[in-house]
Enzyme design. Structure first.
Site, PDB file in Angstrom:
ATOM      1  N   ILE A  31      -4.697  -9.917  -3.242  1.00 57.48           N
ATOM      2  CA  ILE A  31      -4.106 -11.177  -2.799  1.00 57.48           C
ATOM      3  C   ILE A  31      -5.058 -11.962  -1.889  1.00 57.48           C
ATOM      4  O   ILE A  31      -4.922 -13.177  -1.752  1.00 57.48           O
ATOM      5  CB  ILE A  31      -2.755 -10.899  -2.105  1.00 57.48           C
ATOM      6  CG1 ILE A  31      -1.829 -12.088  -2.176  1.00 57.48           C
ATOM      7  CG2 ILE A  31      -2.925 -10.433  -0.670  1.00 57.48           C
ATOM      8  CD1 ILE A  31      -0.377 -11.765  -1.845  1.00 57.48           C
ATOM      9  N   ASN A  87     -10.883   2.856   1.051  1.00 55.78           N
ATOM     10  CA  ASN A  87     -10.851   2.872   2.512  1.00 55.78           C
ATOM     11  C   ASN A  87      -9.842   3.930   2.934  1.00 55.78           C
ATOM     12  O   ASN A  87      -8.712   3.938   2.449  1.00 55.78           O
ATOM     13  CB  ASN A  87     -10.429   1.508   3.066  1.00 55.78           C
ATOM     14  CG  ASN A  87     -11.496   0.457   2.854  1.00 55.78           C
ATOM     15  OD1 ASN A  87     -12.690   0.738   2.975  1.00 55.78           O
ATOM     16  ND2 ASN A  87     -11.087  -0.754   2.525  1.00 55.78           N
ATOM     17  N   HIS A 100      -5.544   3.230  -3.250  1.00 52.75           N
ATOM     18  CA  HIS A 100      -6.016   2.119  -4.084  1.00 52.75           C
ATOM     19  C   HIS A 100      -7.533   2.089  -4.085  1.00 52.75           C
ATOM     20  O   HIS A 100      -8.167   2.230  -3.049  1.00 52.75           O
ATOM     21  CB  HIS A 100      -5.449   0.778  -3.611  1.00 52.75           C
ATOM     22  CG  HIS A 100      -5.648   0.515  -2.149  1.00 52.75           C
ATOM     23  ND1 HIS A 100      -4.867   1.096  -1.176  1.00 52.75           N
ATOM     24  CD2 HIS A 100      -6.545  -0.253  -1.489  1.00 52.75           C
ATOM     25  CE1 HIS A 100      -5.265   0.687   0.016  1.00 52.75           C
ATOM     26  NE2 HIS A 100      -6.297  -0.121  -0.137  1.00 52.75           N
ATOM     27  N   LEU A 101      -8.062   1.891  -5.272  1.00 52.47           N
ATOM     28  CA  LEU A 101      -9.503   1.764  -5.450  1.00 52.47           C
ATOM     29  C   LEU A 101      -9.828   0.278  -5.528  1.00 52.47           C
ATOM     30  O   LEU A 101      -9.321  -0.428  -6.404  1.00 52.47           O
ATOM     31  CB  LEU A 101      -9.917   2.476  -6.747  1.00 52.47           C
ATOM     32  CG  LEU A 101     -11.409   2.510  -7.071  1.00 52.47           C
ATOM     33  CD1 LEU A 101     -12.200   3.245  -5.992  1.00 52.47           C
ATOM     34  CD2 LEU A 101     -11.640   3.177  -8.430  1.00 52.47           C
TER      35      LEU A 101
HETATM   36  P1  5GP Z   1      -7.147  -1.651   2.444  1.00 51.69           P
HETATM   37  O1  5GP Z   1      -7.534  -2.476   3.648  1.00 51.69           O
HETATM   38  O2  5GP Z   1      -5.914  -0.824   2.736  1.00 51.69           O
HETATM   39  O3  5GP Z   1      -8.262  -0.844   1.871  1.00 51.69           O
HETATM   40  O4  5GP Z   1      -6.787  -2.693   1.319  1.00 51.69           O
HETATM   41  C1  5GP Z   1      -5.525  -3.262   1.146  1.00 51.69           C
HETATM   42  C2  5GP Z   1      -5.709  -4.470   0.275  1.00 51.69           C
HETATM   43  O5  5GP Z   1      -4.452  -4.861  -0.209  1.00 51.69           O
HETATM   44  C3  5GP Z   1      -6.301  -5.675   1.017  1.00 51.69           C
HETATM   45  O6  5GP Z   1      -7.523  -6.062   0.407  1.00 51.69           O
HETATM   46  C4  5GP Z   1      -5.205  -6.746   0.895  1.00 51.69           C
HETATM   47  O7  5GP Z   1      -5.721  -8.040   0.714  1.00 51.69           O
HETATM   48  C5  5GP Z   1      -4.417  -6.267  -0.319  1.00 51.69           C
HETATM   49  N1  5GP Z   1      -3.022  -6.651  -0.311  1.00 51.69           N
HETATM   50  C6  5GP Z   1      -2.145  -6.553   0.741  1.00 51.69           C
HETATM   51  N2  5GP Z   1      -0.924  -6.970   0.378  1.00 51.69           N
HETATM   52  C7  5GP Z   1      -1.010  -7.303  -0.937  1.00 51.69           C
HETATM   53  C8  5GP Z   1      -0.047  -7.817  -1.885  1.00 51.69           C
HETATM   54  O8  5GP Z   1       1.143  -8.012  -1.598  1.00 51.69           O
HETATM   55  N3  5GP Z   1      -0.509  -8.057  -3.128  1.00 51.69           N
HETATM   56  C9  5GP Z   1      -1.803  -7.860  -3.492  1.00 51.69           C
HETATM   57  N4  5GP Z   1      -2.144  -8.129  -4.749  1.00 51.69           N
HETATM   58  N5  5GP Z   1      -2.733  -7.380  -2.636  1.00 51.69           N
HETATM   59  C10 5GP Z   1      -2.339  -7.119  -1.378  1.00 51.69           C
END
Ligand code: 5GP
Ligand code: ZN
Length: 116
Positions: A31, A87, A100-101
């Protein structure tokens, strides 16, 4: 998990721009993209992150990488290159606690990823 964003995307109850879905994984656009291509590839099963992964999950984690390779080809960054990232935890900046990758591409990536 009803309070998990990515479980909701997997279940279809929260919209996302999905680019791939199969019996074990779903891939969709981040997003808040950090590169021209920024996709997230998630297992259908809820795992909080890499710290939750053990031998029983090797198939599903390996599958995330084969989906990454397939999707990279489909969005035409396989030749130019891309980065795949998990992460894990606070110091890596993990904010969503469903494994998540990240698949990032379409621009040159710096290395190391952050200044010391
Ligand atoms: P992290 O920081 O945990 O490695 O990555 C989480 C990712 O999820 C971030 O890059 C953030 O932009 C994405 N993200 C958070 N909420 C949503 C959402 O509701 N939809 C989508 N498609 N991505 C999201
Ligand atoms: Zn989840």
């Amino acid at each position: 998990m009803k309070d998990c964003l990515f479980c909701r995307i997997v279940a279809g109850s929260l919209p996302a721009r999905i680019v791939h879905a199969d019996d074990r994984a779903v891939a969709f656009h981040d997003i808040e993209p950090q590169a021209p291509v920024h996709l997230l590839i998630v297992p259908r099963i809820h795992l909080r992150g890499l710290n939750d992964v053990d031998e029983a999950h090797e198939g599903v984690v390996g599958h995330l990488f084969s989906v990454a390779a397939k999707v990279a080809e489909a969005v035409d960054i396989a030749k130019s290159g891309y980065r795949t990232v998990f992460n894990t935890g606070h110091d890596a900046g993990q904010t969503e606690f469903h494994l998540h990758l990240h698949l990032l591409g379409g621009r040159r990536m710096g290395w190391p990823p952050f200044p010391r």
